[in-house]
Motif scaffolding. Structure first.
Motif, PDB file in Angstrom:
ATOM      1  N   ARG A 327       2.634  -0.175   7.664  1.00  0.00           N
ATOM      2  CA  ARG A 327       2.196   0.801   8.671  1.00  0.00           C
ATOM      3  C   ARG A 327       1.597   0.108   9.892  1.00  0.00           C
ATOM      4  NH1 ARG A 327       4.401   2.524   4.185  1.00  0.00           N
ATOM      5  NH2 ARG A 327       3.752   4.568   3.408  1.00  0.00           N
ATOM      6  N   MET A 328       0.894  -1.011   9.637  1.00  0.00           N
ATOM      7  CA  MET A 328       0.295  -1.716  10.786  1.00  0.00           C
ATOM      8  C   MET A 328       1.389  -2.325  11.657  1.00  0.00           C
ATOM      9  SD  MET A 328      -3.249  -3.005   9.177  1.00  0.00           S
ATOM     10  CE  MET A 328      -3.685  -4.188  10.391  1.00  0.00           C
ATOM     11  N   LEU A 330       4.446  -1.113  11.958  1.00  0.00           N
ATOM     12  CA  LEU A 330       5.076   0.000  12.682  1.00  0.00           C
ATOM     13  C   LEU A 330       4.172   0.491  13.822  1.00  0.00           C
ATOM     14  CD1 LEU A 330       7.280   2.182  12.975  1.00  0.00           C
ATOM     15  CD2 LEU A 330       6.039   3.563  11.317  1.00  0.00           C
ATOM     16  N   GLY A 331       2.873   0.645  13.499  1.00  0.00           N
ATOM     17  CA  GLY A 331       1.907   1.118  14.495  1.00  0.00           C
ATOM     18  C   GLY A 331       1.900   0.219  15.725  1.00  0.00           C
ATOM     19  N   LYS A 332       1.923  -1.081  15.464  1.00  0.00           N
ATOM     20  CA  LYS A 332       1.896  -2.054  16.561  1.00  0.00           C
ATOM     21  C   LYS A 332       3.139  -1.877  17.442  1.00  0.00           C
ATOM     22  CE  LYS A 332       0.729  -6.858  17.086  1.00  0.00           C
ATOM     23  NZ  LYS A 332       0.745  -8.146  16.412  1.00  0.00           N
ATOM     24  N   LYS A 333       4.257  -1.711  16.769  1.00  0.00           N
ATOM     25  CA  LYS A 333       5.517  -1.510  17.493  1.00  0.00           C
ATOM     26  C   LYS A 333       5.458  -0.249  18.361  1.00  0.00           C
ATOM     27  CE  LYS A 333      10.131  -1.227  16.009  1.00  0.00           C
ATOM     28  NZ  LYS A 333      10.968  -1.143  14.831  1.00  0.00           N
ATOM     29  N   LEU A 334       4.714   0.742  17.885  1.00  0.00           N
ATOM     30  CA  LEU A 334       4.614   2.010  18.623  1.00  0.00           C
ATOM     31  C   LEU A 334       3.499   1.999  19.668  1.00  0.00           C
ATOM     32  CD1 LEU A 334       5.104   4.457  15.588  1.00  0.00           C
ATOM     33  CD2 LEU A 334       6.764   3.930  17.364  1.00  0.00           C
ATOM     34  N   GLY A 335       2.822   0.855  19.787  1.00  0.00           N
ATOM     35  CA  GLY A 335       1.788   0.741  20.818  1.00  0.00           C
ATOM     36  C   GLY A 335       0.411   1.210  20.370  1.00  0.00           C
ATOM     37  N   LEU A 336       0.182   1.269  19.050  1.00  0.00           N
ATOM     38  CA  LEU A 336      -1.142   1.658  18.548  1.00  0.00           C
ATOM     39  C   LEU A 336      -1.901   0.392  18.127  1.00  0.00           C
ATOM     40  CD1 LEU A 336       0.235   4.566  16.364  1.00  0.00           C
ATOM     41  CD2 LEU A 336      -1.059   4.848  18.488  1.00  0.00           C
ATOM     42  N   THR A 337      -3.233   0.413  18.297  1.00  0.00           N
ATOM     43  CA  THR A 337      -3.950  -0.824  17.973  1.00  0.00           C
ATOM     44  C   THR A 337      -4.101  -0.980  16.456  1.00  0.00           C
ATOM     45  OG1 THR A 337      -6.131   0.203  18.010  1.00  0.00           O
ATOM     46  CG2 THR A 337      -5.324  -0.670  20.103  1.00  0.00           C
ATOM     47  N   GLU A 338      -4.184  -2.241  16.033  1.00  0.00           N
ATOM     48  CA  GLU A 338      -4.306  -2.546  14.596  1.00  0.00           C
ATOM     49  C   GLU A 338      -5.559  -1.910  14.024  1.00  0.00           C
ATOM     50  OE1 GLU A 338      -3.971  -6.596  13.330  1.00  0.00           O
ATOM     51  OE2 GLU A 338      -2.067  -6.827  14.414  1.00  0.00           O
ATOM     52  N   ASP A 339      -6.626  -1.996  14.801  1.00  0.00           N
ATOM     53  CA  ASP A 339      -7.916  -1.481  14.339  1.00  0.00           C
ATOM     54  C   ASP A 339      -7.821   0.034  14.064  1.00  0.00           C
ATOM     55  OD1 ASP A 339     -10.717  -1.631  13.883  1.00  0.00           O
ATOM     56  OD2 ASP A 339     -10.988  -0.621  15.829  1.00  0.00           O
ATOM     57  N   PHE A 340      -7.197   0.732  14.979  1.00  0.00           N
ATOM     58  CA  PHE A 340      -7.055   2.189  14.829  1.00  0.00           C
ATOM     59  C   PHE A 340      -6.218   2.541  13.597  1.00  0.00           C
ATOM     60  CE2 PHE A 340      -4.287   5.908  15.942  1.00  0.00           C
ATOM     61  CZ  PHE A 340      -5.247   6.887  15.718  1.00  0.00           C
ATOM     62  N   ILE A 341      -5.089   1.875  13.443  1.00  0.00           N
ATOM     63  CA  ILE A 341      -4.195   2.160  12.305  1.00  0.00           C
ATOM     64  C   ILE A 341      -4.919   1.883  10.991  1.00  0.00           C
ATOM     65  CG2 ILE A 341      -2.075   1.380  11.137  1.00  0.00           C
ATOM     66  CD1 ILE A 341      -1.501   3.062  13.492  1.00  0.00           C
ATOM     67  N   LYS A 342      -5.655   0.774  10.968  1.00  0.00           N
ATOM     68  CA  LYS A 342      -6.338   0.390   9.737  1.00  0.00           C
ATOM     69  C   LYS A 342      -7.368   1.450   9.351  1.00  0.00           C
ATOM     70  CE  LYS A 342      -8.125  -3.668   7.524  1.00  0.00           C
ATOM     71  NZ  LYS A 342      -8.506  -5.048   7.666  1.00  0.00           N
ATOM     72  N   LYS A 343      -8.154   1.876  10.346  1.00  0.00           N
ATOM     73  CA  LYS A 343      -9.198   2.882  10.074  1.00  0.00           C
ATOM     74  C   LYS A 343      -8.563   4.196   9.611  1.00  0.00           C
ATOM     75  CE  LYS A 343     -12.903   1.368  13.119  1.00  0.00           C
ATOM     76  NZ  LYS A 343     -13.051   1.234  14.563  1.00  0.00           N
ATOM     77  N   LEU A 344      -7.479   4.575  10.280  1.00  0.00           N
ATOM     78  CA  LEU A 344      -6.809   5.836   9.940  1.00  0.00           C
ATOM     79  C   LEU A 344      -6.260   5.782   8.513  1.00  0.00           C
ATOM     80  CD1 LEU A 344      -5.725   8.571  11.121  1.00  0.00           C
ATOM     81  CD2 LEU A 344      -3.623   7.356  11.638  1.00  0.00           C
ATOM     82  N   LEU A 345      -5.614   4.655   8.189  1.00  0.00           N
ATOM     83  CA  LEU A 345      -5.036   4.533   6.843  1.00  0.00           C
ATOM     84  C   LEU A 345      -6.114   4.515   5.773  1.00  0.00           C
ATOM     85  CD1 LEU A 345      -2.211   1.951   7.500  1.00  0.00           C
ATOM     86  CD2 LEU A 345      -1.910   4.304   6.768  1.00  0.00           C
ATOM     87  N   GLN A 346      -7.224   3.854   6.076  1.00  0.00           N
ATOM     88  CA  GLN A 346      -8.319   3.793   5.098  1.00  0.00           C
ATOM     89  C   GLN A 346      -8.849   5.203   4.808  1.00  0.00           C
ATOM     90  OE1 GLN A 346     -10.628   0.852   7.109  1.00  0.00           O
ATOM     91  NE2 GLN A 346     -10.095  -0.779   5.654  1.00  0.00           N
ATOM     92  N   LEU A 347      -8.951   5.975   5.873  1.00  0.00           N
ATOM     93  CA  LEU A 347      -9.445   7.353   5.720  1.00  0.00           C
ATOM     94  C   LEU A 347      -8.478   8.197   4.883  1.00  0.00           C
ATOM     95  CD1 LEU A 347     -11.940   8.639   7.034  1.00  0.00           C
ATOM     96  CD2 LEU A 347     -10.440   9.571   8.793  1.00  0.00           C
TER      97      LEU A 347
END
Ligand code: PEP
Ligand code: MN
Length: 368
Positions: A327-328, A330-347
């Motif tokens: 997911r990280m 993919l997120g990076k490829k879509l222009g989302l920051t690693e930190d944001f994706i990580k926090k979202l996935l953890q939640l």
């Protein structure tokens, strides 16, 4: 980019026609009495300009009520004569078009299933060449704005400039409270591609259930759509098709009294303000995001049941690491920051574990 250049305004289609264009009538014509009864009550409201009625019904499976056919067109002629309402029917093939023209039907609409098929659309466009009939094009079943524009272009190329689009929502791949997902961002995109194209909303087919019709109608008006098409039956409880999404003429009148019609604008471009457009897109995306999250949680619960039956632990570390990693990426490829994706996935993961724990506890307490 304006793909459709010479589109005439709805108010120029027929004398006395006003915007927003209000269209009402039963899903299907069922009998002369049902048509006349419904039409007279609708006409008495003094607000509706066009009486709609399905004559040939496209059914997902054969065997359901498939419409009364040609006979129904005579009832519509009677409606026009007795109430002064204009008439509109769905056409899907050459026979339908020829019969509708022969019976002097005022407006033709193309159903969602037909718009999805360019062969059928082209055939209808070729047939309608030279006739001065307004054509309403419903959105295709899939949220493909180009397929919708393409269908409109085929009619436009055939010389039809009395054209409007009808937004009736899109097929949901998972069950939702609405029959069809509105995906408001799609008609908004259509409007931005074709500025002068009128767009009418069909809240009945989006809603699938009459309780949601007011909310969807208001939303369409707030987006400055150019009309509403609402299924109306003198007694929906005996309707042979779409009984849950039809209003009685009295309920239709009450709806019109409740709705806030914004002042009509003089500028065609004034479909909606930029801020409202963007907010509508966000609202629609958020709704889809929440529905997807709810679907994810349902699957998580199924996994919980499976793990419980097979005595597997909830936390499978390797699977979690894989989720994070893919997911990280993919997120990076879509222009989302690693930190944001990580926090979202953890939640999301935390909530998933909690759901699975609840499911497993429930199952083990049943066994005891
Ligand atoms: C209808 O308007 O009754 C109808 C069949 O609609 P759609 O093509 O949007 O499903
Ligand atoms: Mn219907």
């Amino acid at each position: 980019m304006t793909k459709l250049k010479s589109i005439s305004k709805i108010s120029s289609w027929f004398k006395g026609l006003k915007e927003p264009l209000l269209i009402a009538g039963p899903c299907s014509a069922e009998s002369e009495a049902q048509v006349m009864h419904t039409a007279k009550e609708i006409a008495a409201l003094g607000k509706v300009a066009v009486f709609r009625s399905g004559i040939w019904k496209p059914r997902t499976r054969p065997g359901n009520f498939e419409g009364v056919g040609e006979e129904g067109l005579k009832w519509l002629q009677q409606v026009k004569k007795e109430t002064g309402l204009l008439t509109a029917v769905e056409v899907a093939n050459a026979d339908h078009v020829n019969l509708a023209i022969k019976h002097d039907i005022d407006i033709l609409w193309i159903g969602a299933r037909t718009t999805s098929n360019p062969f059928s659309v082209q055939e209808l466009a070729d047939l309608l060449k030279g006739y001065d009939k307004p054509v309403l094009v419903k959105n295709p079943i899939n949220p493909d704005v180009n397929l919708w524009v393409g269908a409109l272009e085929r009619f436009h190329k055939a010389g039809i400039d009395k054209l409007a689009a009808v937004h009736r929502g899109f097929y949901p791949f998972e069950a939702t409270s609405l029959r069809n997902i509105p995906k408001w961002e799609v008609p908004i995109e259509l409007k931005s591609l074709c500025h002068n194209l009128p767009i009418i909303c069909d809240p009945s087919h989006i809603a699938g259930s009459r309780e949601y019709i007011p909310e969807i109608s208001q939303k369409a008006l707030d987006l400055n759509m150019d009309g509403l098409m609402i299924e109306t039956h003198y007694n929906p409880s005996v309707a042979l098709s779409d009984m849950n999404q039809q209003l009685t003429p009295k309920q239709l009148g009450e709806l019109f009294d409740q709705l806030i019609f914004r002042r009509s604008t003089t500028k065609d471009e004034d479909f909606t303000s930029i801020l409202e457009t963007l907010r509508s897109q966000i609202d629609s995306i958020d709704q889809q995001m929440l529905e997807l999250l709810a679907q994810r949680m349902n699957i998580v619960e199924d996994i919980g049941k499976y793990k419980s039956h097979n005595k597997v632990t909830i936390l499978q570390l390797r699977r979690w690491e894989k989720i994070l990693q893919t997911r990280m990426k993919l997120g990076k490829k879509l222009g989302l920051t690693e930190d944001f994706i990580k926090k979202l996935l953890q939640l999301v993961h935390k909530e998933s574990i909690q759901r699975q724990t609840e499911v497993m506890n429930k199952l083990s307490s049943k066994k005891e």
